[in-house]
Scaffold this active site. Structure first.
Site, mmCIF file in Angstrom:
data_model
loop_
_atom_site.group_PDB
_atom_site.id
_atom_site.type_symbol
_atom_site.label_atom_id
_atom_site.label_comp_id
_atom_site.label_asym_id
_atom_site.label_seq_id
_atom_site.Cartn_x
_atom_site.Cartn_y
_atom_site.Cartn_z
ATOM 1 N N GLY A 50 20.667 -9.613 -6.092
ATOM 2 C CA GLY A 50 21.273 -8.602 -5.860
ATOM 3 C C GLY A 50 22.064 -7.920 -7.300
ATOM 4 C CB CYS A 51 23.958 -10.512 -8.584
ATOM 5 S SG CYS A 51 25.433 -10.878 -7.535
ATOM 6 C CD GLN A 52 23.366 -6.199 -15.500
ATOM 7 O OE1 GLN A 52 24.220 -5.987 -15.066
ATOM 8 N NE2 GLN A 52 22.835 -5.734 -16.658
#
Length: 141
Positions: A50-52
């Site tokens: 969910g983290c870029q």
């Protein structure tokens, strides 16, 4: 220190800076002071989904029943954000992590000064930390 005491300390530190550029510089400084995880811990299993940018988080249940965290990121601002979260949650009891209310994020203005993708990443980091706490809390029962 309790989670709330640490949050209040962070709020006090960030209040020393009026401009967000200065706050970002301080965030980067915090990220640079983060205790690194070893290269062999930078595995797909330890990446926060969910983290870029890539963020690795490792959690351990210590003998005293508290949780210790290590993390790293390939992005400097994100590394500062995870450093803040680790500072708040490191060496805290699982139940305290689960039941804590994170108010420092809004108080220092972080949530309103993050891009939508970084804000999503922040939520993913918090979620992963709480998942570890839930898992360790279940082990104790």
């Amino acid at each position: 220190m309790t989670i709330n005491e640490i949050q209040n300390q962070i709020i006090d530190e960030f209040s020393d800076y009026e401009e967000w550029l200065d706050k970002y510089e301080y965030l980067i400084e915090l990220g640079n002071s983060l205790e690194m995880i070893s290269e062999d811990q930078k595995t797909p299993d330890n990446i926060i989904q969910g983290c870029q940018s890539r963020v690795w988080l490792v959690a351990n249940l210590d003998e005293d029943g508290s949780v210790s965290f290590l993390a790293d990121s390939d992005a400097i601002i994100t590394k500062g954000i995870i450093a803040l979260l680790i500072r708040v949650f490191n060496h805290q009891k699982p139940q305290d992590i689960i039941s804590s209310e994170l108010y420092f994020i809004d108080k220092i203005g972080l949530s309103e000064n993050l891009s939508p993708t970084r804000a999503n990443g922040l939520l993913a980091m918090i979620k992963q930390i709480r998942y570890y706490a839930l898992a360790f809390n279940a082990l104790k029962k």
